[in-house]
Design a protein around this motif. Sequence first.
Motif, short mmCIF file in Angstrom:
data_model
loop_
_atom_site.label_atom_id
_atom_site.label_comp_id
_atom_site.label_asym_id
_atom_site.label_seq_id
_atom_site.Cartn_x
_atom_site.Cartn_y
_atom_site.Cartn_z
N ALA A 1 21.28 72.55 27.25
CA ALA A 1 21.45 71.11 26.62
C ALA A 1 21.39 70.31 27.79
N SER A 2 21.22 70.57 28.67
CA SER A 2 20.50 69.32 29.29
C SER A 2 18.49 69.74 29.72
N LEU A 3 17.84 70.52 29.05
CA LEU A 3 16.64 70.48 28.60
C LEU A 3 16.34 69.35 27.32
N ALA A 4 17.08 69.58 26.59
CA ALA A 4 17.03 68.63 25.43
C ALA A 4 17.56 67.03 26.02
N ILE A 5 18.09 66.88 26.41
CA ILE A 5 18.35 65.40 27.24
C ILE A 5 17.43 65.01 27.52
N GLY A 6 16.87 65.95 28.74
CA GLY A 6 15.50 65.39 29.51
C GLY A 6 13.87 65.35 28.88
N SER B 1 18.99 74.49 18.33
CA SER B 1 19.09 75.63 18.81
C SER B 1 20.14 75.89 20.02
N VAL B 2 21.20 74.89 20.42
CA VAL B 2 21.63 75.05 21.51
C VAL B 2 22.68 75.30 20.01
N GLY B 3 23.22 74.41 18.93
CA GLY B 3 24.43 74.37 17.70
C GLY B 3 25.43 73.54 18.49
N ASP B 4 24.72 72.31 19.27
CA ASP B 4 26.55 71.67 18.71
C ASP B 4 25.99 70.29 18.26
N PRO B 5 26.76 70.48 17.42
CA PRO B 5 26.95 69.01 16.26
C PRO B 5 27.02 67.65 16.52
N THR B 6 27.64 67.70 17.87
CA THR B 6 27.77 66.08 17.90
C THR B 6 26.35 66.16 18.88
N LEU B 7 26.17 66.85 19.84
CA LEU B 7 24.49 66.76 20.40
C LEU B 7 23.47 66.64 19.57
N GLN C 1 18.77 62.84 7.57
CA GLN C 1 20.18 63.01 6.19
C GLN C 1 20.63 64.19 7.63
N ARG C 2 19.66 65.32 7.86
CA ARG C 2 20.83 66.39 8.63
C ARG C 2 21.63 65.77 9.40
N VAL C 3 21.61 64.39 10.16
CA VAL C 3 22.62 63.74 10.99
C VAL C 3 23.99 63.12 9.80
N ILE C 4 22.91 62.68 9.33
CA ILE C 4 23.94 62.16 8.13
C ILE C 4 25.38 63.25 8.26
N ASP C 5 24.85 64.09 7.63
CA ASP C 5 25.46 65.92 6.96
C ASP C 5 26.02 66.36 8.43
N LEU C 6 26.17 66.04 9.69
CA LEU C 6 26.70 66.45 10.48
C LEU C 6 27.87 65.69 11.04
N ALA C 7 27.66 64.52 10.75
CA ALA C 7 28.68 63.53 11.25
C ALA C 7 29.20 62.87 9.93
N PRO D 1 31.40 57.39 12.06
CA PRO D 1 30.41 56.72 11.96
C PRO D 1 30.23 56.72 13.63
N SER D 2 31.69 57.34 15.04
CA SER D 2 31.40 57.12 16.69
C SER D 2 30.47 58.49 16.95
N LYS D 3 30.33 59.66 15.89
CA LYS D 3 30.39 60.80 16.54
C LYS D 3 29.19 61.80 17.27
N GLY D 4 29.21 61.17 18.24
CA GLY D 4 28.08 61.85 19.05
C GLY D 4 27.77 60.35 19.85
N ASN D 5 28.30 59.62 19.73
CA ASN D 5 28.05 58.55 20.69
C ASN D 5 27.74 58.35 22.12
N PHE D 6 26.87 59.27 22.73
CA PHE D 6 26.69 58.54 24.13
C PHE D 6 25.31 57.98 24.11
N ILE D 7 24.40 57.89 22.99
CA ILE D 7 23.27 56.66 23.54
C ILE D 7 23.75 55.47 22.49
N PHE D 8 23.43 55.24 21.31
CA PHE D 8 24.18 54.27 20.66
C PHE D 8 25.85 54.92 19.67
N GLY D 9 26.06 53.58 20.13
CA GLY D 9 27.49 53.90 20.00
C GLY D 9 28.14 54.07 18.32
#
Length: 1005
Positions: free
Chosen positions: A663-668, A698-704, A730-736, A740-748
């Motif tokens: 996860a940290s590597l993905a963020i970096g 591969s992290v398998g965390d939809p929010t991330l 499309q993938r983001v739209i499906d997972l969200a 609207p605020s799912k995974g909001n740690f970079i953008f709201g």
Amino acid sequence: MDIAAAVGAERLREIMTELVERSAAVVQRYGGMLSQFTGDGIMAVFGAPVALEDHAVRACLAALGIQEECALLAAEVSDRDRIDLALRVGLNSGQVIAGEIGSVALGYTTIGEQVGMAQRMESVAPPGGVMLSESTARLVDGAAVLGEPEMVRIKGAEEPVAALRLLGMGERHPGVGRAESTLVGRRWEMSAVEGLLDRAIDGHGAVVGVVGPPGIGKSRLVRELSAMASARGVEVFTTFCESHTSQVPFHTVARLSRAAFGVEGLDGQTARDRVRDRVPDADPEDVQLLDDLLGIADPNTALPPIDPDARRRRLTAVVNAASLARENPVVFVVEDAHWIDDVSESMLVDFLMVIPQTPSLVLVSYRPEYEGALTRVHWAQTIALAPLSDSDTATLITELLGPDPSVGALGQTIAERAAGNPFFAEEIVRDLAERGVLRGNRSAYLSTVDAAEVTVPATVQATIAARIDRLNPKAKRTLSAAAVIGAKFSRDLLEMLGIDPVLEDLVGGELIDQLRFTRQPEYVFHHPLIRMVAYESQLKSDRAELHRRLAAAIEARRPASADENAALIAEHLEAAGDLHAAYGWHMRAGAWARNRDIVAAWLSWERARRVVDTLPADDPHRAAMRIAPCTMLCANAWRVHVDVAGDRFDELRELCIAAGDKASLAIGTAALVIEHVYQARTSEASQLASEAMALIESVGDPTLTVALSCTAIRAKASNAEWCDVLGWSQRVIDLADGDPSKGNFIFGSPLALAITTRAIARYCLGRPGWRDDLRHGLAMARSADPMTYATVVGYVYFFGIPFGVLRPDDRAVNTIEDALRIAERSGDDFALAVTQQTLGFALVHRSAPERDRAQKLLAEVGEAFLRQGCLLGELPLVNVYLARERARRGDRDEAIPPMRATADHLFREGRLLAWGIPATGVLVETLLDRGTESDVAEAEAAIERLATAPDDEGLVTREIWLLRLRALLARAQGDEAYKQLRDRYRAMATSLGFEGHMKWAEAMP
Ligand SMILES: Nc1ncnc2c1ncn2[C@@H]1O[C@H](COP(=O)(O)OP(=O)(O)OP(=O)(O)O)[C@@H](O)[C@H]1O
Ligand SMILES: [Mg+2]
């Protein structure tokens, strides 16, 4: 209300006794004498029977001290008896007859007209207040803060007399109030600063740097100037930087602002009211930001969601507006800027910008090693202090020693050693007096030893160390603990460190000075060098223990401000060697600062990382501890214009691989993708984006996945890989899944972004549904955070308009203007620049006056992109539009070469299918406009080049532009095919619903 009636005689007696006892203790503390109990009051005398030089000042301090005690008692009484207790105090100065009167035991008494006047002052004082007669006011002038004179009628006097309310005692400058040697030399320096003060009073402010080595007299010069300014009725606000807070962000700027807004020592609500009085017309949100900076924010209201960049812009604007609105001249002093923290430094530079247009003088003192931003304010003046001349040194030393012949030769020795440094000279004299070499008092010493036998320490530090060594153990311990606390310290804090403070010896020995004479007295080191030596000369282990206790005390004293103090607490824990704890506080400080100042947050994460470096190699937590700060550093690097690519990223990757932390590597990795995009390394960005997406999945965390995808999508969009953009959006739209605020740690709202990027991909690829997506994305972004909104509006129009999909109509312009306002108020510098660019792209397609504004906007953002080394990928189209404006003003010959160069550049970089489409379009249009034979040939070649750029996605945005350009070319060549091409172009624009092209096609003859 009659108190006796309310509480009964017995209780009244209790309360009165308590009040008298507490008041008597205060009077005693200030060397006064209780002379009478008048039934419902007491009388005290200062200056008799012992004449005290500063009796009036002491009386004022006692009066305030009594009110302070009374307020404490009143709180208890109010709780228990439900009555309000308040006291009046009156002061007067003059001749009295004092002594034991008569042979009967009446005790010590004072009588006379002046005593009566004091009683009159008491009678006109407001409850809880202190009133001074004119005679006392005159004696405390400069030391006390007084109200305007009020004319009051008093018993027994025909005419009204003046009375002044005592509001407080000004904070005394260290050294003031104790004998300071007469100023020697420094004549031109003083007159230079005085001249600048005069100009400042006239409204032409200035900034003056006073630079010189320790002890040379910077603070003294500043003090002299401050006194001169005060004498002219100019307010002076002082702050100082300290060696141990040089890494604590906001420290200095918050302190100076607190002084300037007059909120020091006020409780939260009063302080907030004061600030609102000072900036009555400011936007309420701006004022909230100001509260936060001043450390007086209401704990019950949350900070508005504003990016640090916007916060900085807005704070600068309010503070500068407050400066500009100031009518009365002021002097601001920043002492010891060599210890200023980075954040304060850069904020101060922003605040200094308007000083020349205000009636203010800013004095900044620093030692020569400081070369920071405050020394580079190009319009500031600098005064460098040289050592005192031989004759000035001699004068100073003679004043210190006195005229006795026995000290003559010694004076010579001191002068040689001190080498023109007045502080060194003073310290040597103190040292000699303490050693008994000198006998008597200052300015009247006798020497007991032959000068030839006297040794003088080689340095000022050694002199101070020798003096500290001679202290008794308790005083020494007090001084050591104080040195750990800082330049300023209070008795109660010393006690919290487990010290039994012995302060009198230290004050007497001029190692420290007393600043505040209240129930909780405050002290300050007499000189920064004394603190330094006291700090460095103690045993490391003792010092570490003090730092540890101090960290705990700071946290315990104001638990609600723990986040705000986190950087300071971390600093002390680090000095204590508690590395794990220090690390935690550094990270906490970073999290707190993240919404306030990104540089501050960055510094905290850097510190945390460095703390990890100092952990033993076999510390089991080492690797895991390192990952967190490294990840934050990578993720935010682009915001502080630091590169991730290279060591920074490599380190994170190694750590993450070793720890299996995907996860940290993905963020970096996502951060590195964005860096590539912003620096126009488009194909690297695209390649890495694919890797990043694989990793994220591969992290398998939809929010991330939802949170991080936007960076990869951006990279693909810059490289015109619209199928990937479509798929990942499309993938983001499906997972969200509609959130609207799912995974909001970079953008709201990542979802709003994804819907918008799906729209763009859809129209580029000629798929349906894009119009609904655009509408939906914009609506969702409008109710999300400002950053999301600014970004979505940017995406919608800065792709839509140049590609000819959307028309730059009034509605579009209004929406962009709206986003611009929001970006200005709340967005980071990138969001602001992107919104400005978007507006420029829209306006450049409109009528003449708006195009002028567009040109200005684009020139500004282009310059900003270059200066900050970011968003470079946007530059080509900015340059092309700027060139087209030049062509439109008739300068086609100048305009064509840069257009051509840009199109060639995009071709070489393999980016012809992104900004290369509109860039080629503009080039071709301009060439055909000029219309020479070779222009037409060149236009044809450019069209061919665009037509043959490899693409397997079938970009309709290219097809329709090609159709338009071919029609224009045919017309220029007088080719009959023109009409047919034009009609096909019109039909295609209409069937795709590309409004921009529809309009352009309509305008073709
Ligand atoms: N021109 C002067 N005449 C008489 N005394 C002076 C003069 N200049 C400085 N002094 C005295 O010398 C002492 C040291 O001066 P000061 O505190 O101003 O040094 P500084 O340059 O501010 O040092 P630092 O960098 O350590 O803060 C003070 O007690 C001050 O009163
Ligand atoms: Mg100084």
